[in-house]
Design a protein around this motif. Structure first.
Motif, mmCIF file in Angstrom:
data_model
loop_
_atom_site.group_PDB
_atom_site.id
_atom_site.type_symbol
_atom_site.label_atom_id
_atom_site.label_comp_id
_atom_site.label_asym_id
_atom_site.label_seq_id
_atom_site.Cartn_x
_atom_site.Cartn_y
_atom_site.Cartn_z
ATOM 1 N N LEU A 1 16.578 25.522 -9.760
ATOM 2 C CA LEU A 1 17.334 24.877 -10.920
ATOM 3 C C LEU A 1 18.105 24.857 -10.829
ATOM 4 O O LEU A 1 19.490 23.360 -10.755
ATOM 5 C CB LEU A 1 16.371 25.019 -12.182
ATOM 6 C CG LEU A 1 15.297 24.691 -12.735
ATOM 7 C CD1 LEU A 1 14.378 25.452 -13.545
ATOM 8 C CD2 LEU A 1 15.113 23.416 -12.735
ATOM 9 N N ASP A 2 18.593 25.465 -10.611
ATOM 10 C CA ASP A 2 20.494 25.907 -10.762
ATOM 11 C C ASP A 2 21.033 25.413 -9.418
ATOM 12 O O ASP A 2 22.091 24.330 -9.530
ATOM 13 C CB ASP A 2 20.977 27.972 -10.566
ATOM 14 C CG ASP A 2 20.738 28.343 -11.816
ATOM 15 O OD1 ASP A 2 20.324 27.418 -12.715
ATOM 16 O OD2 ASP A 2 20.414 29.857 -11.206
ATOM 17 N N LEU A 3 20.862 25.046 -8.451
ATOM 18 C CA LEU A 3 20.627 24.790 -6.549
ATOM 19 C C LEU A 3 20.676 23.601 -7.471
ATOM 20 O O LEU A 3 22.101 22.629 -6.963
ATOM 21 C CB LEU A 3 19.779 24.802 -6.193
ATOM 22 C CG LEU A 3 20.226 24.550 -4.473
ATOM 23 C CD1 LEU A 3 21.427 25.341 -3.934
ATOM 24 C CD2 LEU A 3 19.375 25.097 -3.560
ATOM 25 N N ALA A 4 19.988 22.968 -8.048
ATOM 26 C CA ALA A 4 19.496 21.109 -8.533
ATOM 27 C C ALA A 4 20.492 20.635 -9.604
ATOM 28 O O ALA A 4 21.402 19.589 -9.412
ATOM 29 C CB ALA A 4 18.405 21.183 -9.064
ATOM 30 N N GLU A 5 20.990 21.789 -10.480
ATOM 31 C CA GLU A 5 22.259 20.906 -10.839
ATOM 32 C C GLU A 5 23.630 21.303 -10.520
ATOM 33 O O GLU A 5 24.992 20.196 -10.253
ATOM 34 C CB GLU A 5 22.542 22.494 -11.913
ATOM 35 C CG GLU A 5 21.862 22.429 -13.477
ATOM 36 C CD GLU A 5 22.184 21.822 -14.474
ATOM 37 O OE1 GLU A 5 22.353 20.714 -14.738
ATOM 38 O OE2 GLU A 5 21.709 22.265 -15.571
ATOM 39 N N TYR B 1 16.816 12.811 -12.678
ATOM 40 C CA TYR B 1 16.520 13.844 -12.593
ATOM 41 C C TYR B 1 17.509 15.071 -12.973
ATOM 42 O O TYR B 1 17.148 16.089 -13.726
ATOM 43 C CB TYR B 1 15.827 14.962 -11.096
ATOM 44 C CG TYR B 1 15.186 13.594 -10.660
ATOM 45 C CD1 TYR B 1 13.441 13.735 -11.675
ATOM 46 C CD2 TYR B 1 15.351 12.947 -9.221
ATOM 47 C CE1 TYR B 1 12.394 13.161 -10.348
ATOM 48 C CE2 TYR B 1 13.713 12.313 -8.625
ATOM 49 C CZ TYR B 1 12.826 12.252 -9.196
ATOM 50 O OH TYR B 1 11.512 11.718 -8.831
ATOM 51 N N ARG B 2 18.699 14.431 -13.391
ATOM 52 C CA ARG B 2 19.459 15.703 -14.068
ATOM 53 C C ARG B 2 18.570 16.251 -14.923
ATOM 54 O O ARG B 2 19.146 17.252 -16.086
ATOM 55 C CB ARG B 2 20.771 15.126 -14.535
ATOM 56 C CG ARG B 2 22.107 15.708 -14.409
ATOM 57 C CD ARG B 2 23.490 15.377 -14.578
ATOM 58 N NE ARG B 2 24.181 16.831 -14.390
ATOM 59 C CZ ARG B 2 25.549 16.156 -14.639
ATOM 60 N NH1 ARG B 2 25.901 14.589 -14.787
ATOM 61 N NH2 ARG B 2 26.494 17.095 -14.162
ATOM 62 N N PRO B 3 18.872 15.313 -16.387
ATOM 63 C CA PRO B 3 18.242 15.405 -17.525
ATOM 64 C C PRO B 3 16.724 16.334 -17.734
ATOM 65 O O PRO B 3 17.026 16.674 -18.493
ATOM 66 C CB PRO B 3 18.363 14.419 -18.331
ATOM 67 C CG PRO B 3 19.197 13.326 -17.686
ATOM 68 C CD PRO B 3 18.963 14.319 -15.940
ATOM 69 N N LEU B 4 16.413 16.474 -16.391
ATOM 70 C CA LEU B 4 15.139 16.841 -16.990
ATOM 71 C C LEU B 4 14.856 18.882 -15.996
ATOM 72 O O LEU B 4 14.644 19.544 -16.813
ATOM 73 C CB LEU B 4 13.938 16.305 -15.524
ATOM 74 C CG LEU B 4 13.086 15.625 -15.829
ATOM 75 C CD1 LEU B 4 12.334 14.815 -14.337
ATOM 76 C CD2 LEU B 4 12.258 15.530 -17.160
#
Length: 238
Positions: A223-227, A193-196
């Motif tokens: 999305l910031d939290l995902a990063e 999922y990171r590259p998404l």
């Protein structure tokens, strides 16, 4: 089962951990009170079909239906979606990919196409089109599966703005929610999922993505939290 009066304000993973599927079903019921009776009937029918198709499916430690409920609730509560077709498609977004034969029968040449025809007959062609946009194709076994997944997401969501909304909620549950997963799947999911993240930043920022400015800001924060979470999983030394 009794639920606290603040269930409607609880984070969805907190509901999942404390109250499980019954709590998520009650939260879904509370969310759809904002809709008229005909819409609630349609949403209930979609939930019933999703529950039947995924009745034996598990998602790590929980029934798979929990994931579908969170995707739908997130769209209603956090994204302020009131388009019934979109929420129905959110509840059924994995139905064709995971259970085409149950939808279409076994005596068909193309179960995926036949399953989409079945969905169109039951819930309308727009629902079927949205589900098709978030249904993964057959992958080339000679190419990297994650790369093909990213290519499919970018291409299919480019032409379906409302499908971006469904897929973003799905990504939030799978990607931002990766910290609720256990075992080797944590690193595998983070790598998938990171590259998404930049793909979704671009798609959500587009003017034709049908979300308000405050909702888009909320999604960018997710999305910031995902990063941050992907970095903690993949970049930090053991």
């Amino acid at each position: 089962m009794e639920f606290p009066p603040y269930l409607a304000t609880m984070p969805m993973h907190a509901i999942t951990e404390i109250h499980g599927e019954p709590g998520l079903l009650e939260r879904f019921r509370l969310e759809i009170l904002a809709f008229d009776p005909a819409a609630r009937e349609r949403l209930g029918a979609a939930l019933d079909l999703a529950a039947e198709l995924h009745r034996d499916d598990r998602r790590v430690r929980e029934p798979y239906l929990n994931h579908l409920l969170r995707v739908a609730i997130r769209m209603m509560h956090h994204y302020q979606v009131r388009d019934v077709d979109v929420i129905v498609a959110g509840l059924l977004h994995d139905a064709v990919e995971d259970h085409p034969s149950e939808l279409a029968g076994t005596d068909v040449a193309d179960p995926t196409a036949a399953a989409l025809v079945t969905l169109a007959a039951r819930f309308g062609p727009r629902v079927a089109r949205l589900v098709a946009a978030v249904t993964n194709p057959e992958y080339d076994p000679d190419r990297d599966r994650n790369a093909q997944y990213r290519e499919h997401v970018a291409a299919s969501l480019d032409r379906e703005p409302w499908a971006r909304v469904i897929k973003m909620s799905d990504f939030t549950d799978n990607g931002v929610g990766v910290v609720y997963t256990i075992g080797p799947k944590v690193a595998r999911s983070a790598a998938k999922y990171r590259p998404l993240v930049p793909v979704f930043r671009d798609l959500i920022s587009r003017p034709d993505t049908p979300l308000s400015a405050p909702v888009k800001r909320h999604i960018f924060a997710q999305l910031d939290l995902a990063e941050e979470r992907f970095s903690a999983i993949l970049d930090q030394p053991n």
